[in-house]
Scaffold this motif. Sequence first.
Motif, mmCIF file in Angstrom:
data_model
loop_
_atom_site.group_PDB
_atom_site.id
_atom_site.type_symbol
_atom_site.label_atom_id
_atom_site.label_comp_id
_atom_site.label_asym_id
_atom_site.label_seq_id
_atom_site.Cartn_x
_atom_site.Cartn_y
_atom_site.Cartn_z
ATOM 1 N N ILE A 59 14.061 -14.265 -5.708
ATOM 2 C CA ILE A 59 15.243 -14.788 -6.388
ATOM 3 C C ILE A 59 15.470 -16.228 -5.948
ATOM 4 C CG2 ILE A 59 17.765 -14.629 -6.512
ATOM 5 C CD1 ILE A 59 17.475 -11.617 -6.213
ATOM 6 N N GLY A 60 15.690 -17.113 -6.892
ATOM 7 C CA GLY A 60 16.067 -18.484 -6.560
ATOM 8 C C GLY A 60 17.581 -18.607 -6.458
ATOM 9 N N VAL A 61 18.054 -19.398 -5.500
ATOM 10 C CA VAL A 61 19.489 -19.668 -5.355
ATOM 11 C C VAL A 61 19.675 -21.185 -5.319
ATOM 12 C CG1 VAL A 61 21.562 -19.392 -3.955
ATOM 13 C CG2 VAL A 61 19.888 -17.540 -4.074
ATOM 14 N N ILE A 62 20.396 -21.715 -6.301
ATOM 15 C CA ILE A 62 20.735 -23.140 -6.328
ATOM 16 C C ILE A 62 22.166 -23.265 -5.813
ATOM 17 C CG2 ILE A 62 21.067 -25.167 -7.779
ATOM 18 C CD1 ILE A 62 18.964 -24.127 -9.644
ATOM 19 N N ALA A 63 22.340 -24.006 -4.716
ATOM 20 C CA ALA A 63 23.651 -24.041 -4.056
ATOM 21 C C ALA A 63 24.011 -25.450 -3.630
ATOM 22 C CB ALA A 63 23.653 -23.117 -2.841
ATOM 23 N N PHE A 64 25.333 -25.719 -3.624
ATOM 24 C CA PHE A 64 25.885 -27.006 -3.206
ATOM 25 C C PHE A 64 26.811 -26.771 -2.018
ATOM 26 C CE2 PHE A 64 29.349 -30.206 -3.743
ATOM 27 C CZ PHE A 64 28.584 -31.320 -3.439
ATOM 28 N N GLU A 65 26.940 -27.761 -1.158
ATOM 29 C CA GLU A 65 27.833 -27.699 0.008
ATOM 30 C C GLU A 65 27.494 -26.497 0.891
ATOM 31 O OE1 GLU A 65 31.862 -27.838 -1.320
ATOM 32 O OE2 GLU A 65 31.842 -30.004 -1.609
ATOM 33 N N LEU A 66 26.311 -26.547 1.488
ATOM 34 C CA LEU A 66 25.862 -25.442 2.320
ATOM 35 C C LEU A 66 26.724 -25.269 3.568
ATOM 36 C CD1 LEU A 66 21.989 -25.930 2.156
ATOM 37 C CD2 LEU A 66 23.472 -24.587 0.663
ATOM 38 N N SER A 67 27.469 -26.306 3.957
ATOM 39 C CA SER A 67 28.267 -26.219 5.181
ATOM 40 C C SER A 67 29.624 -25.557 4.971
ATOM 41 C CB SER A 67 28.489 -27.617 5.764
ATOM 42 O OG SER A 67 29.197 -28.431 4.849
ATOM 43 N N GLY A 70 32.904 -20.661 2.538
ATOM 44 C CA GLY A 70 32.689 -19.713 1.459
ATOM 45 C C GLY A 70 31.241 -19.655 1.012
ATOM 46 N N ASN A 71 30.614 -20.819 0.841
ATOM 47 C CA ASN A 71 29.219 -20.839 0.406
ATOM 48 C C ASN A 71 28.291 -20.258 1.458
ATOM 49 O OD1 ASN A 71 30.028 -21.974 -1.958
ATOM 50 N ND2 ASN A 71 29.010 -23.945 -1.660
ATOM 51 N N THR A 72 28.566 -20.567 2.731
ATOM 52 C CA THR A 72 27.737 -20.022 3.802
ATOM 53 C C THR A 72 27.806 -18.507 3.827
ATOM 54 O OG1 THR A 72 28.043 -22.009 5.151
ATOM 55 C CG2 THR A 72 27.349 -20.017 6.288
ATOM 56 N N ARG A 73 29.018 -17.963 3.751
ATOM 57 C CA ARG A 73 29.179 -16.506 3.748
ATOM 58 C C ARG A 73 28.523 -15.882 2.521
ATOM 59 N NH1 ARG A 73 33.026 -13.725 6.329
ATOM 60 N NH2 ARG A 73 31.865 -12.006 5.393
ATOM 61 N N THR A 74 28.674 -16.526 1.364
ATOM 62 C CA THR A 74 28.099 -15.984 0.137
ATOM 63 C C THR A 74 26.575 -16.007 0.189
ATOM 64 O OG1 THR A 74 30.029 -16.734 -1.112
ATOM 65 C CG2 THR A 74 28.058 -16.181 -2.378
ATOM 66 N N ASN A 90 14.686 -17.734 -2.417
ATOM 67 C CA ASN A 90 14.173 -19.103 -2.385
ATOM 68 C C ASN A 90 15.357 -20.039 -2.615
ATOM 69 O OD1 ASN A 90 12.865 -21.543 -2.773
ATOM 70 N ND2 ASN A 90 11.150 -20.633 -3.854
ATOM 71 N N LEU A 91 15.822 -20.713 -1.555
ATOM 72 C CA LEU A 91 17.005 -21.559 -1.630
ATOM 73 C C LEU A 91 16.633 -22.964 -2.089
ATOM 74 C CD1 LEU A 91 20.010 -22.130 -1.085
ATOM 75 C CD2 LEU A 91 19.389 -22.626 1.295
ATOM 76 N N ILE A 92 17.345 -23.455 -3.100
ATOM 77 C CA ILE A 92 17.174 -24.820 -3.592
ATOM 78 C C ILE A 92 18.508 -25.534 -3.415
ATOM 79 C CG2 ILE A 92 16.528 -26.253 -5.562
ATOM 80 C CD1 ILE A 92 15.035 -23.838 -6.680
ATOM 81 N N PRO A 93 18.679 -26.301 -2.334
ATOM 82 C CA PRO A 93 19.977 -26.958 -2.094
ATOM 83 C C PRO A 93 20.166 -28.184 -2.972
ATOM 84 C CG PRO A 93 18.449 -27.487 -0.325
ATOM 85 C CD PRO A 93 17.733 -26.522 -1.233
ATOM 86 N N VAL A 94 21.409 -28.412 -3.370
ATOM 87 C CA VAL A 94 21.810 -29.624 -4.092
ATOM 88 C C VAL A 94 22.696 -30.398 -3.128
ATOM 89 C CG1 VAL A 94 22.991 -30.550 -6.095
ATOM 90 C CG2 VAL A 94 21.681 -28.437 -6.295
ATOM 91 N N LEU A 95 22.198 -31.519 -2.610
ATOM 92 C CA LEU A 95 22.857 -32.169 -1.486
ATOM 93 C C LEU A 95 24.109 -32.934 -1.878
ATOM 94 C CD1 LEU A 95 19.745 -33.454 0.503
ATOM 95 C CD2 LEU A 95 21.023 -31.315 0.770
ATOM 96 N N LEU A 120 25.231 -21.277 -7.412
ATOM 97 C CA LEU A 120 26.453 -21.343 -6.609
ATOM 98 C C LEU A 120 26.877 -22.806 -6.528
ATOM 99 C CD1 LEU A 120 28.520 -19.877 -4.844
ATOM 100 C CD2 LEU A 120 26.943 -20.051 -2.935
ATOM 101 N N ILE A 121 27.393 -23.321 -7.652
ATOM 102 C CA ILE A 121 27.766 -24.720 -7.767
ATOM 103 C C ILE A 121 29.089 -24.792 -8.516
ATOM 104 C CG2 ILE A 121 27.143 -26.979 -8.719
ATOM 105 C CD1 ILE A 121 24.235 -26.177 -8.487
ATOM 106 N N GLU A 122 29.965 -25.725 -8.100
ATOM 107 C CA GLU A 122 31.256 -25.856 -8.744
ATOM 108 C C GLU A 122 31.109 -26.091 -10.249
ATOM 109 O OE1 GLU A 122 34.177 -25.384 -7.824
ATOM 110 O OE2 GLU A 122 34.231 -25.505 -5.643
ATOM 111 N N ALA A 123 32.012 -25.501 -11.009
ATOM 112 C CA ALA A 123 31.954 -25.572 -12.469
ATOM 113 C C ALA A 123 31.949 -27.003 -12.982
ATOM 114 C CB ALA A 123 33.140 -24.828 -13.075
#
Length: 328
Positions: A59-67, A70-74, A90-95, A120-123
């Motif tokens: 599974i790929g996960v695209i995420a913002f604000e890893l720190s 809420g995002n860390t727990r999720t 497979n984590l793909i961070p958006v910095l 997992l990115i703000e709308a």
Amino acid sequence: MADVARLAGVSGQTVSRVANGRRNVDEATRDRVLAAMREVGYRPNSAARALRNGQFRSIGVIAFELSSFGNTRTLDAIAAAATSSGYAVNLIPVLHGTPHDLSGAFDRLGEQAVDGVIILIEAHRLDEADVQMPEGMPVVVIDSNADLDYPVVDTDQAQGSRLATEHLLDLGHRTVWHLGGPEDSYAASRRLRSWRQTLIDHGCPVPPVLTGDWSAGSGYAAGRKLAADPDVTAVFAANDQMALGLLRALHEAGRAVPEDVSVVGFDDMEEAAQFWPPLTTIRQFFPEVARRSVDALIEGIRTGEHHHQPVAVGTELVVRASTAPPRR
């Protein structure tokens, strides 16, 4: 596989069943096959398996604000839920969250060996970006109101905010001040709207909003302004970290909590019970959000279909020592 089959005294089909985690093999035979695999150094080839059955079990996960809390727990809960279902993550961070960064993340996603993706990115950032999803890729979106044709799973932000505000009003406070999160945050905007509507529904005055950036430092800066206003007797902070900074500001100003000012947070981070005083807050169920998201994605992978009905995971008011009736 042939070597394993000869050593274990079973058919190649039985070795294949064990290698693929099938359940229609008795325990004694399974143990014998696993022992033979270890002896000959056999490891199932996931790439070959993916070519054969068309799935990578990833599974790929695209995420913002890893720190962020809420995002860390999720993310942690997504990894646990995916692993229990036999999928890697497979984590793909958006910095930075710019449209260019988002487009680059989606481009990289198309190059990854994944069966589906959780976003997992703000709308607001999704709305601003001109992104193209990989054709035919199952997608689930967390914590968003973006106009996307995919399943959405979210904490019921409005319910949590209403619980926090009504708790303070029920204690007898004339109104509730709000220390909000960033203006570009979907979660923060949902909590703010619900706080305001709850006050209106109860016929209470709506004070001006102070805005932070989720950090304890921003809560402290806003808290110094709130502490200087004697009319402030109750504050709902949009997360626990800002509530922590607010508590410090109130203490330094000589405003006792909860005798002079009651404070409610949002998240119920583990440390909230150790604040002084222990923080009344709204509990989010991050593992449930993650499980529902992973389940929806795997269902889409399995069936090739997805349902558009949004899923809202409820919240819970956790009452501790930071709230009390106002002084008479």
